[in-house]
Structure formats: structure tokens, C-alpha cells
Design a protein around this motif. Structure first.
Motif, PDB file in Angstrom:
ATOM      1  N   GLU A 150      -3.279  14.300   8.938  1.00 55.02           N
ATOM      2  CA  GLU A 150      -2.573  15.307   7.710  1.00 55.02           C
ATOM      3  C   GLU A 150      -1.565  14.465   7.388  1.00 55.02           C
ATOM      4  OE1 GLU A 150      -3.994  17.434   5.954  1.00 55.02           O
ATOM      5  OE2 GLU A 150      -5.728  18.253   7.114  1.00 55.02           O
ATOM      6  N   PHE A 151      -0.609  13.789   8.256  1.00 48.93           N
ATOM      7  CA  PHE A 151       0.408  12.968   7.932  1.00 48.93           C
ATOM      8  C   PHE A 151      -0.122  11.895   7.105  1.00 48.93           C
ATOM      9  CE2 PHE A 151       3.526   9.762   8.344  1.00 48.93           C
ATOM     10  CZ  PHE A 151       4.601  10.440   8.437  1.00 48.93           C
ATOM     11  N   LEU A 152      -1.176  11.244   7.564  1.00 46.44           N
ATOM     12  CA  LEU A 152      -1.604  10.065   6.891  1.00 46.44           C
ATOM     13  C   LEU A 152      -2.374  10.435   5.413  1.00 46.44           C
ATOM     14  CD1 LEU A 152      -3.419   8.114   9.882  1.00 46.44           C
ATOM     15  CD2 LEU A 152      -1.083   7.664   8.792  1.00 46.44           C
ATOM     16  N   ASN A 153      -2.882  11.576   5.439  1.00 49.86           N
ATOM     17  CA  ASN A 153      -3.482  12.031   3.990  1.00 49.86           C
ATOM     18  C   ASN A 153      -2.415  12.291   3.005  1.00 49.86           C
ATOM     19  OD1 ASN A 153      -5.959  11.691   4.763  1.00 49.86           O
ATOM     20  ND2 ASN A 153      -6.677  13.885   4.766  1.00 49.86           N
ATOM     21  N   HIS A 154      -1.426  12.927   3.784  1.00 56.37           N
ATOM     22  CA  HIS A 154      -0.320  13.262   2.806  1.00 56.37           C
ATOM     23  C   HIS A 154       0.590  12.052   2.238  1.00 56.37           C
ATOM     24  CE1 HIS A 154       2.664  15.938   1.415  1.00 56.37           C
ATOM     25  NE2 HIS A 154       3.818  15.661   1.676  1.00 56.37           N
ATOM     26  N   LEU A 155       0.858  11.209   3.253  1.00 54.93           N
ATOM     27  CA  LEU A 155       1.399   9.708   2.832  1.00 54.93           C
ATOM     28  C   LEU A 155       0.538   8.900   1.657  1.00 54.93           C
ATOM     29  CD1 LEU A 155       3.623   7.597   3.815  1.00 54.93           C
ATOM     30  CD2 LEU A 155       1.780   7.056   5.251  1.00 54.93           C
ATOM     31  N   LEU A 156      -0.598   9.275   1.696  1.00 55.75           N
ATOM     32  CA  LEU A 156      -1.672   8.911   0.596  1.00 55.75           C
ATOM     33  C   LEU A 156      -1.422   9.181  -0.593  1.00 55.75           C
ATOM     34  CD1 LEU A 156      -5.012   7.180   0.685  1.00 55.75           C
ATOM     35  CD2 LEU A 156      -5.455   9.408  -0.159  1.00 55.75           C
ATOM     36  N   ILE A 177       0.157   7.690  -4.192  1.00 57.30           N
ATOM     37  CA  ILE A 177      -0.619   7.869  -5.475  1.00 57.30           C
ATOM     38  C   ILE A 177       0.702   8.337  -6.534  1.00 57.30           C
ATOM     39  CG2 ILE A 177      -2.320   9.044  -6.804  1.00 57.30           C
ATOM     40  CD1 ILE A 177      -4.276   8.989  -4.119  1.00 57.30           C
ATOM     41  N   SER A 178       1.173   9.459  -6.126  1.00 61.25           N
ATOM     42  CA  SER A 178       2.160  10.088  -6.953  1.00 61.25           C
ATOM     43  C   SER A 178       3.142   8.827  -7.476  1.00 61.25           C
ATOM     44  CB  SER A 178       2.896  11.137  -6.167  1.00 61.25           C
ATOM     45  OG  SER A 178       3.940  11.871  -6.880  1.00 61.25           O
ATOM     46  N   ASP A 179       3.907   8.193  -6.277  1.00 61.92           N
ATOM     47  CA  ASP A 179       4.540   7.147  -6.663  1.00 61.92           C
ATOM     48  C   ASP A 179       4.293   6.207  -7.724  1.00 61.92           C
ATOM     49  OD1 ASP A 179       6.681   8.033  -5.220  1.00 61.92           O
ATOM     50  OD2 ASP A 179       6.567   6.446  -3.893  1.00 61.92           O
ATOM     51  N   ARG A 180       2.879   5.849  -7.520  1.00 62.14           N
ATOM     52  CA  ARG A 180       2.070   4.634  -8.347  1.00 62.14           C
ATOM     53  C   ARG A 180       2.162   5.304  -9.676  1.00 62.14           C
ATOM     54  NH1 ARG A 180      -0.530   0.666  -6.219  1.00 62.14           N
ATOM     55  NH2 ARG A 180      -0.016   0.083  -4.039  1.00 62.14           N
ATOM     56  N   VAL A 213       0.969  -1.193  -0.122  1.00 61.34           N
ATOM     57  CA  VAL A 213       0.014  -0.110   0.087  1.00 61.34           C
ATOM     58  C   VAL A 213       0.940   1.201  -0.009  1.00 61.34           C
ATOM     59  CG1 VAL A 213      -1.649   1.327   1.093  1.00 61.34           C
ATOM     60  CG2 VAL A 213      -1.850  -1.291   1.170  1.00 61.34           C
ATOM     61  N   TYR A 214       1.749   1.346   0.946  1.00 61.57           N
ATOM     62  CA  TYR A 214       2.636   2.483   0.960  1.00 61.57           C
ATOM     63  C   TYR A 214       4.074   2.260   1.026  1.00 61.57           C
ATOM     64  CZ  TYR A 214      -1.386   4.459   3.747  1.00 61.57           C
ATOM     65  OH  TYR A 214      -2.862   5.030   4.008  1.00 61.57           O
ATOM     66  N   TYR A 269      -9.779  12.159   7.596  1.00 62.80           N
ATOM     67  CA  TYR A 269      -8.257  11.574   7.470  1.00 62.80           C
ATOM     68  C   TYR A 269      -8.399  10.081   7.173  1.00 62.80           C
ATOM     69  CZ  TYR A 269      -7.258  15.861  10.205  1.00 62.80           C
ATOM     70  OH  TYR A 269      -7.484  16.911  10.465  1.00 62.80           O
ATOM     71  N   VAL A 270      -7.512   9.759   6.178  1.00 62.90           N
ATOM     72  CA  VAL A 270      -7.679   8.369   5.628  1.00 62.90           C
ATOM     73  C   VAL A 270      -6.528   7.359   5.997  1.00 62.90           C
ATOM     74  CG1 VAL A 270      -8.235   7.287   3.578  1.00 62.90           C
ATOM     75  CG2 VAL A 270      -8.960   9.539   3.715  1.00 62.90           C
ATOM     76  N   PHE A 271      -6.836   6.244   6.198  1.00 62.76           N
ATOM     77  CA  PHE A 271      -5.711   5.350   6.313  1.00 62.76           C
ATOM     78  C   PHE A 271      -6.125   4.031   5.679  1.00 62.76           C
ATOM     79  CE2 PHE A 271      -3.593   1.895   8.514  1.00 62.76           C
ATOM     80  CZ  PHE A 271      -2.137   2.101   8.362  1.00 62.76           C
ATOM     81  N   ILE A 272      -4.990   3.604   4.855  1.00 59.35           N
ATOM     82  CA  ILE A 272      -5.360   2.179   4.276  1.00 59.35           C
ATOM     83  C   ILE A 272      -4.430   1.271   4.988  1.00 59.35           C
ATOM     84  CG2 ILE A 272      -5.312   1.209   2.018  1.00 59.35           C
ATOM     85  CD1 ILE A 272      -5.407   3.771   0.543  1.00 59.35           C
ATOM     86  N   GLY A 273      -5.056  -0.112   5.421  1.00 58.91           N
ATOM     87  CA  GLY A 273      -4.364  -0.989   6.090  1.00 58.91           C
ATOM     88  C   GLY A 273      -4.570  -2.415   5.580  1.00 58.91           C
ATOM     89  N   ASP A 274      -3.683  -3.222   5.759  1.00 59.10           N
ATOM     90  CA  ASP A 274      -3.779  -4.578   5.100  1.00 59.10           C
ATOM     91  C   ASP A 274      -4.487  -5.611   5.991  1.00 59.10           C
ATOM     92  OD1 ASP A 274      -3.542  -6.661   3.558  1.00 59.10           O
ATOM     93  OD2 ASP A 274      -1.108  -6.758   3.663  1.00 59.10           O
ATOM     94  N   ALA A 275      -5.561  -6.253   5.598  1.00 61.21           N
ATOM     95  CA  ALA A 275      -6.163  -7.231   6.731  1.00 61.21           C
ATOM     96  C   ALA A 275      -5.725  -8.766   6.618  1.00 61.21           C
ATOM     97  CB  ALA A 275      -7.727  -7.433   5.967  1.00 61.21           C
ATOM     98  N   LYS A 276      -4.406  -8.782   5.570  1.00 68.66           N
ATOM     99  CA  LYS A 276      -3.840  -9.969   5.765  1.00 68.66           C
ATOM    100  C   LYS A 276      -4.381 -11.124   5.060  1.00 68.66           C
ATOM    101  CE  LYS A 276      -0.578  -8.238   8.464  1.00 68.66           C
ATOM    102  NZ  LYS A 276       0.650  -7.677   8.046  1.00 68.66           N
ATOM    103  N   ASP A 277      -5.753 -10.972   4.572  1.00 63.43           N
ATOM    104  CA  ASP A 277      -6.492 -11.949   4.085  1.00 63.43           C
ATOM    105  C   ASP A 277      -6.803 -11.508   2.746  1.00 63.43           C
ATOM    106  OD1 ASP A 277      -8.265 -10.210   4.367  1.00 63.43           O
ATOM    107  OD2 ASP A 277      -9.767 -11.439   5.329  1.00 63.43           O
TER     108      ASP A 277
END
Lengths: 99, 134
Positions: free
Chosen positions: A81-87, A91-94, A33-34, B48-56
Motif C-alpha cells: 500500500e505504501f508503494l501504491n500511495h507513492l504512485l 501522479i498528483s505531483d506530475r 519516476v518518483y 501492488y505496483v512498483f515502477i523501477g528504472d532498468a537504466k537502459d
């Protein structure tokens, strides 16, 4: 949801819940993901507000964020905001890697 | 539950977090990671968004609304719709890829993107060796 899935994600959800109040310790970041470059760039961009520590795990990395003095009252917002910036950086990397 | 609907149908919202947040499980056999990223990006203005992996093989997206009082369940529903939107965009882009590449290639055919000297070069240096005896 499978019980094993619940077991895996429950700690992540607890850590994120704690992030809303300004504490992040060992938040697991999936390697699919990241990207590492996105992580280091986001850490650099937010260096005035928090210090980020990365640790390598078996199947990904773990992120810990410590909010700097004077910004404690804004901790939840800074982490969000850190997590949003990471997102955005991921995306840019991808986009670059996809051509 | 109506007849014909599986008792084990996946829930839209996986969990609601203490701080008004919400967690959603996304099946990566239906939506690619790129699609998930694009859909999540649209919500960075209000959550605020976070994407995590559920491992499955699945992903867990958590949304924390930026403003207090914002309905996180509504955000979860909008994210689900946005996933479909982005998935269709991705499929269309894939289907039209060859036509798009042909149009772009035609549009740039007259320009020399890789060889500046060909257009900008001086005739006296004759970089293309046009004046050379054959």
C-alpha cells in the motif's frame, strides 16, 4: 532482455519479492519516476505503520522501510500500500507540475 | 515462431516473482513515464505496483496481486492493453489541446478569475475608476 539489464534489475526484483514478506532494504527509486516530495508525503502518511528511511544515491534514492511493532503480521500489505500511495502522490505531483 | 517475426521479439513478462508477482519491461521510446503512471494507477485496486528504472532507458513495472490466487500473467496482459489505451488518450489530448484551450478560454471569458474586485467590488470604491473624469 540484455544481460546488463538483467544484472541491474535482478536485485530490484529480489528486493520486491522480499517486500511481499515484509522486508525492504535499500529499494532503488529512480529519480525520473518518483519525486522526493511524494516520498516524504508517503512516509508521513504511513508513519503509524512503518518508518521510512531515504538515502541519496548517485542516480536516485534508496528506500528502506521498517514495519512498526504490532503491524508485523500485515507487513507485506503495508509495504504494498505504501508503494501504491507513492504512485498516486507522484501522479498528483506530475499533474501539478504539468499545469 | 511464424516467419517474419524477429527471434529477439521482446517478451511481455520479464520475470515472475516468487510471491506470485510479475515484472514487465516497458520501452520508454514507445510510452512516456506519464502514460506508464496513468496505466499503473488503474491497477492499484487489485495489485501492488512498483515502477523501477532498468537504466537502459526502459522501465520495469512489477505487479503483486492483492488477492491470493489472482492470475498475475493476466494482470500483465491487461496492463499492456491499458498502456495502449493511455497512450492513445495522451495523443488525442495533445492533438486537441489548442481547441480545448480555446473552448475553455471562451467559456471563462466573461468571468474575472484574476480580478475579483471587478465583479464583486462596491461602486462606491470605484476600483475600476469608471467615474473618473477623462
Amino acid at each position: 532482455m540484455k544481460p546488463e539489464t538483467k544484472e541491474i534489475i535482478a536485485p530490484i526484483l529480489r528486493k520486491l519479492d522480499a517486500a511481499a514478506s515484509g522486508r525492504v532494504r535499500n529499494l532503488p527509486l529512480a529519480s525520473n519516476v518518483y519525486s522526493i516530495s511524494a516520498l516524504t508525503d508517503a512516509s508521513e502518511a504511513f508513519s503509524a505503520f512503518c518508518s521510512a528511511q531515504l538515502a541519496r544515491g548517485d542516480d536516485g534514492h534508496f528506500l528502506s522501510l521498517a514495519i512498526c511493532e504490532g503491524h508485523q503480521s500485515d507487513a507485506g500489505r503495508i509495504i504494498g500500500e505504501f508503494l501504491n500511495h507513492l504512485l498516486v502522490l507522484s501522479i498528483s505531483d506530475r499533474l501539478w507540475s504539468d499545469g | 515462431m511464424s516467419e517474419g517475426v524477429s527471434q529477439t521479439a521482446p517478451q511481455l513478462v520479464l520475470a515472475t516473482l516468487g510471491g506470485s508477482g510479475v515484472a514487465i519491461q516497458i520501452d520508454t521510446t514507445l510510452f512516456s513515464v506519464n502514460t506508464v503512471f496513468r496505466a499503473c494507477y488503474k491497477f492499484t485496486d487489485c495489485a501492488y505496483v512498483f515502477i523501477g528504472d532498468a537504466k537502459d532507458g526502459n522501465l520495469i513495472v512489477t505487479l503483486h496481486p492483492k488477492k491470493t490466487g489472482q492470475d498475475s500473467l493476466q494482470l500483465a496482459g491487461e496492463l499492456s492493453n491499458e498502456l495502449i489505451d493511455q497512450k492513445i488518450r495522451e495523443d488525442l489530448a495533445h492533438e486537441a489541446a489548442s481547441v480545448r484551450e480555446m473552448i475553455v478560454a471562451q467559456a471563462f471569458a466573461e468571468g474575472n478569475l484574476l480580478d475579483e474586485a471587478r465583479d464583486e467590488g462596491d461602486y462606491r470604491t470605484d476600483t475600476e475608476k469608471i467615474g473618473r473624469r477623462r
